[in-house]
Design a protein around this motif. Structure first.
Motif, PDB file in Angstrom:
ATOM      1  N   SER A 158      -4.610  -4.174   3.526  1.00 56.58           N
ATOM      2  CA  SER A 158      -4.023  -2.829   3.547  1.00 56.58           C
ATOM      3  C   SER A 158      -4.724  -1.894   2.576  1.00 56.58           C
ATOM      4  N   TYR A 159      -4.927  -2.332   1.335  1.00 54.30           N
ATOM      5  CA  TYR A 159      -5.568  -1.440   0.363  1.00 54.30           C
ATOM      6  C   TYR A 159      -7.045  -1.238   0.668  1.00 54.30           C
ATOM      7  N   PHE A 219      -6.801   1.427   2.994  1.00 55.78           N
ATOM      8  CA  PHE A 219      -6.423   2.636   2.244  1.00 55.78           C
ATOM      9  C   PHE A 219      -7.678   3.342   1.747  1.00 55.78           C
ATOM     10  N   TYR A 246       1.016  11.339   2.759  1.00 60.11           N
ATOM     11  CA  TYR A 246       0.084  10.205   2.741  1.00 60.11           C
ATOM     12  C   TYR A 246       0.289   9.357   1.484  1.00 60.11           C
ATOM     13  N   TRP A 265       2.193   5.438   0.905  1.00 61.88           N
ATOM     14  CA  TRP A 265       1.503   4.359   0.189  1.00 61.88           C
ATOM     15  C   TRP A 265       2.287   3.945  -1.057  1.00 61.88           C
ATOM     16  N   THR A 315       3.675   0.231  -1.654  1.00 63.61           N
ATOM     17  CA  THR A 315       3.333  -0.480  -2.890  1.00 63.61           C
ATOM     18  C   THR A 315       4.586  -0.951  -3.615  1.00 63.61           C
ATOM     19  N   PHE A 342       0.833   6.341  -7.482  1.00 64.21           N
ATOM     20  CA  PHE A 342       1.005   7.058  -6.217  1.00 64.21           C
ATOM     21  C   PHE A 342       2.010   8.205  -6.371  1.00 64.21           C
TER      22      PHE A 342
END
Length: 194
Positions: free
Chosen positions: A78-79, A82, A109, A113, A117, A142
């Motif tokens: 996922s990251y 990202f 956005y 995230w 997280t 974030f």
């Protein structure tokens, strides 16, 4: 009759977590040195976002499948994506492929995230203290970035940059600790393992 003897298969796949953590950490530090106001956005950050923060983390996530590690697969893959999507958000408008995202769009956005997280942070409660710190500080990062974009306050954005540097350094520490602890067969750098 041929005797059947069970064959023991050993899993000798290397631990991909240090690669994923270092890829995330180094890229995060460099981006947040920019966010803290030390230099402009440039090709160095974008290249790190694509090739190390992006592709190296995706590779680490895929290898986590072989380790039967759902958390590692989900987090690193996922990251990795990202980082690729973030570079896309920066580069696509410059190439004329899409309009630049508005501050509101960037808040959406970064918020999603941040929520993602935070959800993964709860998974770290069964893992090491070092990973708990990485995910807690990333969640904070974030939401600081959301606050900075929503308010347009440069001080908040710069503060987020310094917090992001700490987050990235914690990921690098955790990755290197995993490498050194494995190489030496003992705890060289503590990670507060459960």
């Amino acid at each position: 009759m041929i005797p059947t003897t069970p064959v023991a298969v050993k899993n000798e796949i290397a631990n991909p977590a240090p690669l994923g953590l270092c890829a995330f950490g180094l890229t995060t530090v460099l981006l947040n040195i920019h966010n803290a106001g030390f230099f402009d956005m440039n090709a160095m950050i974008l290249a790190m976002g694509i090739f190390y923060g992006g592709l190296a983390q995706i590779i680490a996530g895929i290898v986590e499948v072989k380790k039967n590690n759902t958390f590692g697969l989900t987090a690193f893959t996922s990251y990795g994506f990202f980082w690729l999507s973030l570079v896309g958000l920066i580069v696509m408008p410059k190439l004329g492929w899409a309009p630049k995202p508005s501050e509101t769009a960037m808040c959406a956005y970064l918020s999603i995230w941040g929520v993602f997280t935070l959800c993964l942070f709860f998974g770290t409660l069964k893992l090491s203290r070092a990973l708990q710190f990485v995910f807690a500080s990333l969640t904070i990062l974030f939401f600081l970035l959301v606050w900075g974009d929503a308010s347009g306050n440069e001080t908040v954005k710069h503060f987020a940059g310094f917090e992001g540097i700490i987050c990235g350094l914690s990921a690098i520490y955790t990755g290197i600790a995993n490498v050194l602890n494995e190489v030496y067969g003992r705890t060289v750098l503590p990670i507060g393992a459960k």
